[in-house]
Write a protein that holds these residues in place. Structure first.
Motif, PDB file in Angstrom:
ATOM      1  N   GLY A   1       0.801  -1.222   0.000  1.00 53.08           N
ATOM      2  CA  GLY A   1       0.000   0.000   0.000  1.00 53.08           C
ATOM      3  C   GLY A   1       0.834   1.272   0.000  1.00 53.08           C
ATOM      4  O   GLY A   1       0.327   2.354  -0.318  1.00 53.08           O
ATOM      5  N   PHE A   2       2.131   1.178   0.355  1.00 50.75           N
ATOM      6  CA  PHE A   2       3.017   2.340   0.281  1.00 50.75           C
ATOM      7  C   PHE A   2       3.238   2.775  -1.166  1.00 50.75           C
ATOM      8  O   PHE A   2       3.466   3.954  -1.434  1.00 50.75           O
ATOM      9  CB  PHE A   2       4.379   2.011   0.919  1.00 50.75           C
ATOM     10  CG  PHE A   2       4.427   2.204   2.403  1.00 50.75           C
ATOM     11  CD1 PHE A   2       3.557   1.526   3.237  1.00 50.75           C
ATOM     12  CD2 PHE A   2       5.350   3.064   2.976  1.00 50.75           C
ATOM     13  CE1 PHE A   2       3.595   1.694   4.607  1.00 50.75           C
ATOM     14  CE2 PHE A   2       5.402   3.241   4.347  1.00 50.75           C
ATOM     15  CZ  PHE A   2       4.523   2.558   5.167  1.00 50.75           C
ATOM     16  N   PHE A   3       3.194   1.818  -2.090  1.00 56.53           N
ATOM     17  CA  PHE A   3       3.585   2.086  -3.470  1.00 56.53           C
ATOM     18  C   PHE A   3       2.417   2.119  -4.456  1.00 56.53           C
ATOM     19  O   PHE A   3       2.501   2.756  -5.500  1.00 56.53           O
ATOM     20  CB  PHE A   3       4.586   1.017  -3.945  1.00 56.53           C
ATOM     21  CG  PHE A   3       5.806   0.913  -3.072  1.00 56.53           C
ATOM     22  CD1 PHE A   3       6.861   1.788  -3.234  1.00 56.53           C
ATOM     23  CD2 PHE A   3       5.883  -0.049  -2.080  1.00 56.53           C
ATOM     24  CE1 PHE A   3       7.987   1.706  -2.429  1.00 56.53           C
ATOM     25  CE2 PHE A   3       7.002  -0.144  -1.272  1.00 56.53           C
ATOM     26  CZ  PHE A   3       8.058   0.734  -1.437  1.00 56.53           C
ATOM     27  N   THR A   4       1.343   1.410  -4.121  1.00 54.05           N
ATOM     28  CA  THR A   4       0.264   1.265  -5.103  1.00 54.05           C
ATOM     29  C   THR A   4      -0.398   2.571  -5.541  1.00 54.05           C
ATOM     30  O   THR A   4      -0.768   2.687  -6.717  1.00 54.05           O
ATOM     31  CB  THR A   4      -0.815   0.288  -4.591  1.00 54.05           C
ATOM     32  OG1 THR A   4      -1.152   0.629  -3.252  1.00 54.05           O
ATOM     33  CG2 THR A   4      -0.326  -1.129  -4.622  1.00 54.05           C
ATOM     34  N   PRO A   5      -0.582   3.582  -4.667  1.00 54.84           N
ATOM     35  CA  PRO A   5      -1.203   4.815  -5.170  1.00 54.84           C
ATOM     36  C   PRO A   5      -0.435   5.425  -6.338  1.00 54.84           C
ATOM     37  O   PRO A   5      -1.032   5.825  -7.347  1.00 54.84           O
ATOM     38  CB  PRO A   5      -1.192   5.740  -3.942  1.00 54.84           C
ATOM     39  CG  PRO A   5      -1.163   4.823  -2.768  1.00 54.84           C
ATOM     40  CD  PRO A   5      -0.328   3.664  -3.208  1.00 54.84           C
ATOM     41  N   GLY A   6       0.891   5.491  -6.208  1.00 58.77           N
ATOM     42  CA  GLY A   6       1.700   6.063  -7.274  1.00 58.77           C
ATOM     43  C   GLY A   6       1.644   5.261  -8.553  1.00 58.77           C
ATOM     44  O   GLY A   6       1.587   5.813  -9.663  1.00 58.77           O
ATOM     45  N   ILE A   7       1.647   3.925  -8.422  1.00 64.84           N
ATOM     46  CA  ILE A   7       1.579   3.062  -9.600  1.00 64.84           C
ATOM     47  C   ILE A   7       0.273   3.292 -10.361  1.00 64.84           C
ATOM     48  O   ILE A   7       0.259   3.431 -11.592  1.00 64.84           O
ATOM     49  CB  ILE A   7       1.709   1.577  -9.179  1.00 64.84           C
ATOM     50  CG1 ILE A   7       3.123   1.298  -8.662  1.00 64.84           C
ATOM     51  CG2 ILE A   7       1.368   0.645 -10.346  1.00 64.84           C
ATOM     52  CD1 ILE A   7       3.291  -0.057  -8.017  1.00 64.84           C
ATOM     53  N   VAL A   8      -0.829   3.348  -9.638  1.00 64.03           N
ATOM     54  CA  VAL A   8      -2.124   3.548 -10.291  1.00 64.03           C
ATOM     55  C   VAL A   8      -2.199   4.927 -10.951  1.00 64.03           C
ATOM     56  O   VAL A   8      -2.728   5.076 -12.057  1.00 64.03           O
ATOM     57  CB  VAL A   8      -3.271   3.355  -9.275  1.00 64.03           C
ATOM     58  CG1 VAL A   8      -4.626   3.654  -9.917  1.00 64.03           C
ATOM     59  CG2 VAL A   8      -3.263   1.924  -8.739  1.00 64.03           C
ATOM     60  N   VAL A   9      -1.646   5.946 -10.296  1.00 61.97           N
ATOM     61  CA  VAL A   9      -1.616   7.291 -10.887  1.00 61.97           C
ATOM     62  C   VAL A   9      -0.841   7.277 -12.202  1.00 61.97           C
ATOM     63  O   VAL A   9      -1.297   7.819 -13.222  1.00 61.97           O
ATOM     64  CB  VAL A   9      -0.986   8.301  -9.905  1.00 61.97           C
ATOM     65  CG1 VAL A   9      -0.692   9.628 -10.601  1.00 61.97           C
ATOM     66  CG2 VAL A   9      -1.910   8.533  -8.714  1.00 61.97           C
TER      67      VAL A   9
ATOM     68  N   ALA B   1       6.509  13.955 -14.141  1.00 63.41           N
ATOM     69  CA  ALA B   1       5.328  13.881 -13.274  1.00 63.41           C
ATOM     70  C   ALA B   1       5.094  12.443 -12.806  1.00 63.41           C
ATOM     71  O   ALA B   1       4.724  12.198 -11.649  1.00 63.41           O
ATOM     72  CB  ALA B   1       4.103  14.397 -14.012  1.00 63.41           C
ATOM     73  N   ALA B   2       5.319  11.472 -13.695  1.00 66.67           N
ATOM     74  CA  ALA B   2       5.152  10.060 -13.338  1.00 66.67           C
ATOM     75  C   ALA B   2       6.142   9.660 -12.243  1.00 66.67           C
ATOM     76  O   ALA B   2       5.779   8.981 -11.271  1.00 66.67           O
ATOM     77  CB  ALA B   2       5.336   9.178 -14.570  1.00 66.67           C
ATOM     78  N   LEU B   3       7.390  10.090 -12.384  1.00 68.18           N
ATOM     79  CA  LEU B   3       8.402   9.760 -11.376  1.00 68.18           C
ATOM     80  C   LEU B   3       8.088  10.408 -10.039  1.00 68.18           C
ATOM     81  O   LEU B   3       8.256   9.796  -8.977  1.00 68.18           O
ATOM     82  CB  LEU B   3       9.784  10.196 -11.865  1.00 68.18           C
ATOM     83  CG  LEU B   3      10.387   9.378 -13.015  1.00 68.18           C
ATOM     84  CD1 LEU B   3      11.713   9.978 -13.450  1.00 68.18           C
ATOM     85  CD2 LEU B   3      10.576   7.929 -12.595  1.00 68.18           C
ATOM     86  N   VAL B   4       7.636  11.660 -10.067  1.00 70.00           N
ATOM     87  CA  VAL B   4       7.283  12.349  -8.823  1.00 70.00           C
ATOM     88  C   VAL B   4       6.117  11.642  -8.132  1.00 70.00           C
ATOM     89  O   VAL B   4       6.097  11.488  -6.909  1.00 70.00           O
ATOM     90  CB  VAL B   4       6.942  13.833  -9.094  1.00 70.00           C
ATOM     91  CG1 VAL B   4       6.328  14.488  -7.860  1.00 70.00           C
ATOM     92  CG2 VAL B   4       8.196  14.589  -9.518  1.00 70.00           C
ATOM     93  N   ALA B   5       5.148  11.179  -8.919  1.00 73.17           N
ATOM     94  CA  ALA B   5       4.016  10.444  -8.344  1.00 73.17           C
ATOM     95  C   ALA B   5       4.489   9.147  -7.689  1.00 73.17           C
ATOM     96  O   ALA B   5       4.013   8.773  -6.608  1.00 73.17           O
ATOM     97  CB  ALA B   5       2.976  10.139  -9.423  1.00 73.17           C
ATOM     98  N   ALA B   6       5.430   8.466  -8.334  1.00 78.41           N
ATOM     99  CA  ALA B   6       5.945   7.206  -7.788  1.00 78.41           C
ATOM    100  C   ALA B   6       6.694   7.433  -6.475  1.00 78.41           C
ATOM    101  O   ALA B   6       6.451   6.747  -5.478  1.00 78.41           O
ATOM    102  CB  ALA B   6       6.863   6.528  -8.808  1.00 78.41           C
TER     103      ALA B   6
END
Length: 514
Positions: free
Chosen positions: A404-412, A427-432
């Motif tokens: 759950g630490f990582f999944t929000p960024g992956i889905v974004v 932007a993708a890297l910052v979200a991750a």
């Protein structure tokens, strides 16, 4: 033991037989990693479930059924509708791109940086969290049922899964998964029946279920109240309306370990049929993996650890049949291990080795590297499994909390990559990165926040971060943006009818145990 040994020998032989090549044809990367893109719908559906239902599901979810109750089934039932969404809206994009791996899609959509960073992340996650947890819970189950030392159990599971999957690759894994799923469902229903029959003192499973409902009614609350001690794990309506969706989209839609089966389909329509088949199998899973845990709360409430619930219920199975049930459990574990190592090998070979180390690697060398990485990842997992997981009470919840630490960024990254053409690679890297940092801050400074709620909040914040950075970079349509106009999202009537059936069944289930 004789029944189990017969199963083991038969599985290895079948894996070798189905993955053999025609005379004069040498196995190439597409054969090894994507089964030559030849899988039919029934193999895809069965393989999706076999890869998903492993020790972490059977042992872990039964343990959560023992501790929490039927509410944990939301992971299974909501996954059914998630699969339908993935088949309708995500899979057409992946298949249109003709990709091998999730990181490959990220380079096609964003840039090389995103591909490499996410490939390294997934390799670490699959090896250090998923592979180790499957091995550990599997060895724990073997120890509880047979008395076999846990260390030997770890080594046995690792060697067995490698032996049947290492030669044939994805084709061996996917086609033998059909046998694994049949065994899994038969063995699971047998344990459930005997558990309920034991509660009813031999008067049948339905009578046992009725008595269980009366004795532990609190175990059948699907939506937990804030006063419930397990609310922090399954926070009420947030399970249906919040972060659980993010967890499910990440696992079923953007997870190499799962999606690789659909990428190996003969066609998009065949893949969608397989996904619909898997959705119906998911609706059945709580009967197999949660009910025995609740039954254990009635029959053996004194258990020291929730994860002992399923092995304890397996002791009700008589000898001979116990061999089949034990084979079903090992089948589920071996299938997931084989699938996981194949995905690790695919990502390392296609996204790291061929991109950084040797861009001109031959097809034969690519397959050799894949096999070597599969073996190495298994060795690492065997070594670290017990030190990492040996002292945890509920391994399933540990896995969900950590990922759950990582999944929000992956889905974004994926959702904006699909549906917003202005999203940039930065932007993708910052979200991750933001997903991990924000999740860690919430975890340490707001520990009372349920992790499912945390996942939902962090997802919204990561979307905002990605949008702000993309707009700050000029807000232009990106050169590599996905052209949705050229992708076919229309589905066949059979898929639409299957979707309606899943929705109606879910409404009935939640209405019954609200």
């Amino acid at each position: 033991m004789a029944v189990f040994c017969l199963y083991g020998v038969a599985l290895v032989f079948i894996a070798w037989w189905v993955s053999r090549e025609k005379a004069g044809h040498q196995k190439n990367a597409e054969d090894y990693f994507l089964a030559g893109k030849s899988l039919p719908w029934w193999a895809i559906g069965a393989s999706l479930i076999a890869a998903n239902i492993s020790a972490e599901q059977i042992i872990g979810m039964s343990g959560s059924g023992f501790a929490i109750g039927m509410a944990i089934a939301s992971y299974e039932w909501m996954a059914a509708i998630t699969l339908i969404i993935v088949g309708k809206y995500f899979l057409p994009i992946f298949l249109a791109k003709g990709i091998y791996t999730m990181p490959q899609f990220l380079e096609d959509r964003y840039d090389h940086r995103v591909r490499i960073i996410m490939a390294v992340f997934w390799l670490g996650l699959y090896t250090l969290v998923n592979l180790t947890s499957i091995l550990w819970l599997g060895a724990l189950a073997i120890n509880a049922i047979t008395g076999f030392d846990i260390t030997y159990g770890l080594v046995f599971l690792a060697v067995f899964s490698i032996v049947y999957s290492i030669y044939g690759g994805m084709k061996a894994v996917a086609l033998t998964d059909i046998i694994q799923v049949v065994l899994l469902i038969f063995g699971g229903f047998l344990v459930t029946y005997l558990s309920l029959d034991k509660i009813a003192a031999g008067e049948g499973a339905w009578q046992g279920f009725t008595m269980m409902l009366a004795q532990v009614p609190e175990k059948f609350d699907m939506i937990l109240e804030p006063s419930n001690p397990n609310y922090i794990d399954l926070p009420g309506l947030s399970v249906l309306l919040g972060g659980m969706w993010i967890m499910n989209f990440s696992y079923w839609g953007f997870n190499q370990y799962i999606t690789q089966r659909a990428l190996a389909a003969k066609s998009l329509q065949e893949a969608q049929k397989g996904i619909a088949f898997a959705a119906y199998l998911k609706l059945l899973m709580p009967i197999i993996v949660v009910i025995p845990g609740i039954a254990a709360a009635v029959l053996a409430p004194e258990l020291e650890r929730p994860d002992q619930a399923y092995p304890e219920m397996m002791k009700l199975v008589p000898h001979g049949l116990l061999g089949i049930t034990f084979a079903a459990l090992v089948a589920a574990i071996a299938s997931s291990l084989g699938s996981m190592t194949n995905s690790i090998a695919t990502i390392f070979t296609m996204d790291i080795y061929r991109q950084i180390i040797d861009r001109n690697a031959s097809e034969n060398k690519t397959v050799v590297i894949g096999r070597s990485v599969a073996i190495l990842s298994m060795i690492i997992a065997v070594i670290i499994a017990q030190p990492l997981l040996g002292n945890l009470p509920q391994a399933f919840q540990f896995i969900q909390t950590f990922t759950g630490f990582f999944t929000p960024g992956i889905v974004v990254i994926f959702l904006l990559g699909f549906f917003w053409k202005k999203t940039t690679g930065t932007a993708a890297l910052v979200a991750a990165v933001g997903s991990f940092v924000l999740s860690a801050l919430f975890h340490f400074f707001w520990p009372s926040l349920p992790f499912i709620d945390r996942v939902g909040i962090v997802f919204i914040l990561c979307v905002l971060l990605a949008v702000i950075i993309s707009l700050a970079s000029g807000g232009k349509v990106q050169e590599k943006a996905v052209d949705l106009q050229g992708i076919e999202f229309k589905t066949e009537a059979s898929f639409n009818i299957a979707t309606l059936g899943v929705v109606l069944i879910l409404i009935a289930l939640y209405a019954a145990w609200w």
